[in-house]
Design a protein around this motif. Structure first.
Motif, PDB file in Angstrom:
ATOM      1  N   VAL A  24      37.645  49.807  33.411  1.00 29.41           N
ATOM      2  CA  VAL A  24      37.470  48.761  32.400  1.00 29.41           C
ATOM      3  C   VAL A  24      37.971  47.407  32.897  1.00 29.41           C
ATOM      4  N   PHE A  25      39.083  47.390  33.608  1.00 30.15           N
ATOM      5  CA  PHE A  25      39.678  46.120  34.012  1.00 30.15           C
ATOM      6  C   PHE A  25      39.042  45.525  35.259  1.00 30.15           C
ATOM      7  N   THR A  26      38.137  46.245  35.894  1.00 27.94           N
ATOM      8  CA  THR A  26      37.490  45.728  37.093  1.00 27.94           C
ATOM      9  C   THR A  26      36.106  45.153  36.809  1.00 27.94           C
ATOM     10  N   GLN A  27      35.666  45.212  35.567  1.00 28.00           N
ATOM     11  CA  GLN A  27      34.369  44.647  35.207  1.00 28.00           C
ATOM     12  C   GLN A  27      34.405  43.127  35.360  1.00 28.00           C
ATOM     13  N   ASP A  28      33.245  42.544  35.644  1.00 31.51           N
ATOM     14  CA  ASP A  28      33.173  41.095  35.852  1.00 31.51           C
ATOM     15  C   ASP A  28      32.962  40.294  34.570  1.00 31.51           C
ATOM     16  N   ASP A  29      32.463  40.922  33.543  1.00 32.20           N
ATOM     17  CA  ASP A  29      32.132  40.216  32.309  1.00 32.20           C
ATOM     18  C   ASP A  29      33.258  40.365  31.285  1.00 32.20           C
ATOM     19  N   PRO A  30      33.919  39.263  30.900  1.00 33.58           N
ATOM     20  CA  PRO A  30      34.990  39.341  29.902  1.00 33.58           C
ATOM     21  C   PRO A  30      34.541  39.979  28.587  1.00 33.58           C
TER      22      PRO A  30
END
Length: 99
Positions: A24-30
């Protein structure tokens, strides 16, 4: 020591906080990060407080624990995810420049 897990990783994976979606924390989209945290908070059987509070706490915990290891760009995306999380939970936007 290279094979040892950090205590923060252990907390993220097995505490009574949330059942998080993988990476979850490595996704690029906030927005995607916030949506994932919201889903996790609303469906988790492990959380001990309200969904918004649990989701925001986990995001803040991750930012604080990653600390100096976060690039400026990654930290910015995670801070933007806080703003998106506030929107998803219909909370007031943050005041000023810092979260």
């Amino acid at each position: 020591m290279a094979g040892r897990r950090k205590w923060s990783q252990e907390v993220t994976e097995s505490s009574d906080a949330l059942d998080l979606e993988q990476s979850v924390f490595t996704q690029d989209d906030p927005k995607a990060i916030a949506a994932s945290l919201k889903r996790s908070a609303e469906h988790s059987k492990r959380r001990k407080s309200a969904p918004y509070r649990s989701a925001m706490s986990m995001l803040t915990f991750y930012i604080n624990r990653a600390g100096k290891g976060l690039s400026a760009a990654r930290r910015r995306k995670l801070e933007l995810a806080k703003d998106e999380l506030r929107k998803l939970f219909h909370r007031k936007p943050r005041q000023g420049g810092a979260s």
